[in-house]
Scaffold this motif. Structure first.
Motif, PDB file in Angstrom:
ATOM      1  N   VAL A   1       0.828  -1.208   0.000  1.00 23.98           N
ATOM      2  CA  VAL A   1       0.000   0.000   0.000  1.00 23.98           C
ATOM      3  C   VAL A   1       0.864   1.261   0.000  1.00 23.98           C
ATOM      4  CG1 VAL A   1      -1.696   1.288   1.371  1.00 23.98           C
ATOM      5  CG2 VAL A   1      -2.015  -1.147   0.933  1.00 23.98           C
ATOM      6  N   GLU A   2       2.008   1.215   0.660  1.00 25.13           N
ATOM      7  CA  GLU A   2       2.927   2.358   0.614  1.00 25.13           C
ATOM      8  C   GLU A   2       3.334   2.621  -0.840  1.00 25.13           C
ATOM      9  OE1 GLU A   2       5.017   3.860   3.552  1.00 25.13           O
ATOM     10  OE2 GLU A   2       3.325   3.251   4.769  1.00 25.13           O
ATOM     11  N   HIS A   3       3.703   1.561  -1.550  1.00 20.33           N
ATOM     12  CA  HIS A   3       4.066   1.695  -2.969  1.00 20.33           C
ATOM     13  C   HIS A   3       2.881   2.188  -3.799  1.00 20.33           C
ATOM     14  CE1 HIS A   3       8.139   0.115  -3.414  1.00 20.33           C
ATOM     15  NE2 HIS A   3       7.852  -0.797  -2.494  1.00 20.33           N
ATOM     16  N   LEU A   4       1.734   1.581  -3.580  1.00 20.21           N
ATOM     17  CA  LEU A   4       0.536   1.891  -4.353  1.00 20.21           C
ATOM     18  C   LEU A   4       0.155   3.368  -4.221  1.00 20.21           C
ATOM     19  CD1 LEU A   4      -1.812   0.614  -6.024  1.00 20.21           C
ATOM     20  CD2 LEU A   4      -2.964   0.227  -3.844  1.00 20.21           C
ATOM     21  N   TRP A   5       0.089   3.845  -2.979  1.00 18.29           N
ATOM     22  CA  TRP A   5      -0.329   5.229  -2.784  1.00 18.29           C
ATOM     23  C   TRP A   5       0.740   6.219  -3.203  1.00 18.29           C
ATOM     24  CZ3 TRP A   5      -4.753   7.363  -2.858  1.00 18.29           C
ATOM     25  CH2 TRP A   5      -5.875   6.628  -2.486  1.00 18.29           C
ATOM     26  N   GLN A   6       1.999   5.907  -2.975  1.00 18.81           N
ATOM     27  CA  GLN A   6       3.002   6.868  -3.401  1.00 18.81           C
ATOM     28  C   GLN A   6       3.018   6.983  -4.920  1.00 18.81           C
ATOM     29  OE1 GLN A   6       7.577   7.467  -2.762  1.00 18.81           O
ATOM     30  NE2 GLN A   6       6.427   7.963  -0.915  1.00 18.81           N
ATOM     31  N   ALA A   7       2.820   5.870  -5.621  1.00 20.36           N
ATOM     32  CA  ALA A   7       2.725   5.936  -7.081  1.00 20.36           C
ATOM     33  C   ALA A   7       1.544   6.818  -7.490  1.00 20.36           C
ATOM     34  CB  ALA A   7       2.583   4.531  -7.659  1.00 20.36           C
ATOM     35  N   ARG A   8       0.401   6.593  -6.895  1.00 21.06           N
ATOM     36  CA  ARG A   8      -0.765   7.426  -7.225  1.00 21.06           C
ATOM     37  C   ARG A   8      -0.479   8.898  -6.968  1.00 21.06           C
ATOM     38  NH1 ARG A   8      -5.140   3.583  -4.122  1.00 21.06           N
ATOM     39  NH2 ARG A   8      -5.478   2.090  -5.827  1.00 21.06           N
ATOM     40  N   LEU A   9       0.137   9.192  -5.834  1.00 16.78           N
ATOM     41  CA  LEU A   9       0.429  10.577  -5.471  1.00 16.78           C
ATOM     42  C   LEU A   9       1.455  11.204  -6.410  1.00 16.78           C
ATOM     43  CD1 LEU A   9       0.436   9.971  -1.632  1.00 16.78           C
ATOM     44  CD2 LEU A   9      -1.190  11.462  -2.854  1.00 16.78           C
ATOM     45  N   ARG A  10       2.259  10.383  -7.049  1.00 19.17           N
ATOM     46  CA  ARG A  10       3.239  10.868  -8.030  1.00 19.17           C
ATOM     47  C   ARG A  10       2.672  10.889  -9.447  1.00 19.17           C
ATOM     48  NH1 ARG A  10       8.459  11.139  -6.043  1.00 19.17           N
ATOM     49  NH2 ARG A  10       8.873   9.995  -4.130  1.00 19.17           N
ATOM     50  N   GLY A  11       1.450  10.399  -9.594  1.00 16.73           N
ATOM     51  CA  GLY A  11       0.834  10.370 -10.908  1.00 16.73           C
ATOM     52  C   GLY A  11       1.254   9.197 -11.759  1.00 16.73           C
ATOM     53  N   THR A  12       1.739   8.140 -11.114  1.00 13.43           N
ATOM     54  CA  THR A  12       2.140   6.931 -11.830  1.00 13.43           C
ATOM     55  C   THR A  12       1.277   5.760 -11.343  1.00 13.43           C
ATOM     56  OG1 THR A  12       3.879   6.378 -10.240  1.00 13.43           O
ATOM     57  CG2 THR A  12       4.513   7.785 -12.088  1.00 13.43           C
ATOM     58  N   VAL A  13       1.609   4.588 -11.835  1.00 20.57           N
ATOM     59  CA  VAL A  13       0.837   3.397 -11.481  1.00 20.57           C
ATOM     60  C   VAL A  13       1.784   2.350 -10.904  1.00 20.57           C
ATOM     61  CG1 VAL A  13      -0.582   1.517 -12.393  1.00 20.57           C
ATOM     62  CG2 VAL A  13      -0.880   3.844 -13.271  1.00 20.57           C
ATOM     63  N   PHE A  14       1.373   1.741  -9.824  1.00 22.28           N
ATOM     64  CA  PHE A  14       2.074   0.584  -9.260  1.00 22.28           C
ATOM     65  C   PHE A  14       1.124  -0.586  -9.431  1.00 22.28           C
ATOM     66  CE2 PHE A  14       3.310  -2.286  -5.789  1.00 22.28           C
ATOM     67  CZ  PHE A  14       4.659  -2.389  -6.042  1.00 22.28           C
ATOM     68  N   PRO A  15       1.364  -1.431 -10.428  1.00 18.77           N
ATOM     69  CA  PRO A  15       0.413  -2.517 -10.699  1.00 18.77           C
ATOM     70  C   PRO A  15       0.437  -3.577  -9.589  1.00 18.77           C
ATOM     71  CG  PRO A  15       2.324  -2.693 -12.143  1.00 18.77           C
ATOM     72  CD  PRO A  15       2.499  -1.445 -11.331  1.00 18.77           C
ATOM     73  N   VAL A  16      -0.755  -3.970  -9.175  1.00 19.79           N
ATOM     74  CA  VAL A  16      -0.880  -5.013  -8.159  1.00 19.79           C
ATOM     75  C   VAL A  16      -1.905  -6.038  -8.622  1.00 19.79           C
ATOM     76  CG1 VAL A  16      -0.245  -3.467  -6.267  1.00 19.79           C
ATOM     77  CG2 VAL A  16      -2.634  -3.790  -6.804  1.00 19.79           C
ATOM     78  N   SER A  17      -1.715  -7.260  -8.158  1.00 15.75           N
ATOM     79  CA  SER A  17      -2.676  -8.317  -8.482  1.00 15.75           C
ATOM     80  C   SER A  17      -3.739  -8.445  -7.397  1.00 15.75           C
ATOM     81  CB  SER A  17      -1.947  -9.649  -8.673  1.00 15.75           C
ATOM     82  OG  SER A  17      -1.255 -10.006  -7.494  1.00 15.75           O
ATOM     83  N   GLY A  18      -3.497  -7.841  -6.268  1.00 12.87           N
ATOM     84  CA  GLY A  18      -4.432  -7.875  -5.142  1.00 12.87           C
ATOM     85  C   GLY A  18      -3.785  -7.239  -3.941  1.00 12.87           C
ATOM     86  N   LEU A  19      -4.585  -6.819  -2.976  1.00 19.54           N
ATOM     87  CA  LEU A  19      -4.041  -6.160  -1.794  1.00 19.54           C
ATOM     88  C   LEU A  19      -3.317  -7.116  -0.856  1.00 19.54           C
ATOM     89  CD1 LEU A  19      -6.891  -3.613  -1.055  1.00 19.54           C
ATOM     90  CD2 LEU A  19      -4.677  -3.203  -2.159  1.00 19.54           C
ATOM     91  N   ASP A  20      -3.432  -8.421  -1.132  1.00 23.12           N
ATOM     92  CA  ASP A  20      -2.701  -9.419  -0.352  1.00 23.12           C
ATOM     93  C   ASP A  20      -1.482  -9.951  -1.107  1.00 23.12           C
ATOM     94  OD1 ASP A  20      -4.061 -10.832  -2.299  1.00 23.12           O
ATOM     95  OD2 ASP A  20      -4.781 -12.389  -0.926  1.00 23.12           O
ATOM     96  N   GLN A  21      -1.136  -9.322  -2.217  1.00 17.72           N
ATOM     97  CA  GLN A  21       0.029  -9.742  -3.005  1.00 17.72           C
ATOM     98  C   GLN A  21       1.297  -9.660  -2.149  1.00 17.72           C
ATOM     99  OE1 GLN A  21       0.488  -7.494  -6.616  1.00 17.72           O
ATOM    100  NE2 GLN A  21       2.657  -7.983  -6.774  1.00 17.72           N
ATOM    101  N   GLU A  22       2.080 -10.707  -2.160  1.00 17.70           N
ATOM    102  CA  GLU A  22       3.323 -10.700  -1.382  1.00 17.70           C
ATOM    103  C   GLU A  22       4.427 -10.044  -2.205  1.00 17.70           C
ATOM    104  OE1 GLU A  22       5.359 -13.635   1.697  1.00 17.70           O
ATOM    105  OE2 GLU A  22       5.376 -14.448  -0.333  1.00 17.70           O
ATOM    106  N   LEU A  23       4.906  -8.918  -1.732  1.00 26.19           N
ATOM    107  CA  LEU A  23       6.000  -8.221  -2.401  1.00 26.19           C
ATOM    108  C   LEU A  23       7.354  -8.715  -1.938  1.00 26.19           C
ATOM    109  CD1 LEU A  23       4.928  -4.459  -2.454  1.00 26.19           C
ATOM    110  CD2 LEU A  23       4.568  -6.213  -4.184  1.00 26.19           C
ATOM    111  N   GLU A  24       7.432  -9.145  -0.682  1.00 26.51           N
ATOM    112  CA  GLU A  24       8.727  -9.532  -0.115  1.00 26.51           C
ATOM    113  C   GLU A  24       8.560 -10.713   0.830  1.00 26.51           C
ATOM    114  OE1 GLU A  24      12.141 -10.240   0.164  1.00 26.51           O
ATOM    115  OE2 GLU A  24      12.031  -8.264  -0.779  1.00 26.51           O
ATOM    116  N   PRO A  25       8.941 -11.916   0.384  1.00 20.10           N
ATOM    117  CA  PRO A  25       8.801 -13.084   1.250  1.00 20.10           C
ATOM    118  C   PRO A  25       9.832 -13.149   2.385  1.00 20.10           C
ATOM    119  CG  PRO A  25       9.757 -13.725  -0.855  1.00 20.10           C
ATOM    120  CD  PRO A  25       9.385 -12.270  -0.962  1.00 20.10           C
ATOM    121  N   ASP A  26      10.976 -12.511   2.184  1.00 19.92           N
ATOM    122  CA  ASP A  26      12.050 -12.576   3.173  1.00 19.92           C
ATOM    123  C   ASP A  26      11.782 -11.584   4.308  1.00 19.92           C
ATOM    124  OD1 ASP A  26      14.989 -13.472   3.770  1.00 19.92           O
ATOM    125  OD2 ASP A  26      14.951 -11.269   4.001  1.00 19.92           O
ATOM    126  N   ARG A  27      11.773 -12.069   5.516  1.00 20.42           N
ATOM    127  CA  ARG A  27      11.437 -11.257   6.693  1.00 20.42           C
ATOM    128  C   ARG A  27      12.383 -10.067   6.871  1.00 20.42           C
ATOM    129  NH1 ARG A  27      10.576 -13.805  12.733  1.00 20.42           N
ATOM    130  NH2 ARG A  27      10.341 -11.825  13.841  1.00 20.42           N
TER     131      ARG A  27
END
Length: 173
Positions: A54-80
């Protein structure tokens, strides 16, 4: 305090709250960290991943770009450890982002599309504040998970941040 100053304050609080949260999350063993405890995004890990997305998603929107997502539960980073590093870095990046906003941006609107493609126009500053508020909501869920695992929930209330981290003059300037 004007709205731009308030956005700066909230960006700093956002970073601080994540640091406080991770001070406790780091103490969880791997099984507890990944266990489904009934949060919106199941586990502590799933919820932290959602926050990064969501941080990526909203910052992209606020910059006028798009951060494509497959769903709000999409795993961006599996490594803790990498998730922690990325989320803390992103949280720290909000202050420079907010500092660079022009008065017209702060006072204006943002046209964007939600993940379903529907168009919306909403106040720009309110959407920046939404990012911080959204994270507060999910940090609260993680605090509940921490206590379910027998760990301590961190104190992340805004007044504690203001009292301990913000010079008094900055609150009234």
């Amino acid at each position: 305090m004007d709205l731009h100053q308030h956005l700066r304050l909230m960006a700093d609080y956002h970073r601080w709250a994540f640091e406080r949260l991770y001070a406790e999350v780091d103490g969880l063993d791997e099984e507890s960290y990944r266990r489904d405890v009934g949060l919106f995004f199941r586990s502590v890990h799933g919820t932290l991943n959602h926050l990064l997305l969501v941080e990526h998603l909203w910052q992209a929107r606020l910059r006028g770009t798009v951060f494509p997502v497959s769903g709000l539960d999409q795993e961006l980073e599996p490594d803790r450890a990498q998730l922690k590093a990325r989320l803390l870095a992103f949280a720290a990046g909000w202050r420079p982002f907010v500092d660079a906003l022009t008065p017209a941006q702060v006072a204006g609107d943002l046209d964007y599309r939600n993940t379903a493609g529907q168009p919306f126009t909403l106040p720009y500053a309110s959407l920046v504040l939404h990012v911080f508020n959204h994270a507060t909501h999910h940090r609260g869920q993680i605090s509940t998970a921490l206590t379910q695992h027998g760990a301590k929930a961190p104190v992340m209330d805004l007044p504690y941040f203001l009292l301990k981290e913000v010079p008094r003059a900055a609150l009234h300037g």
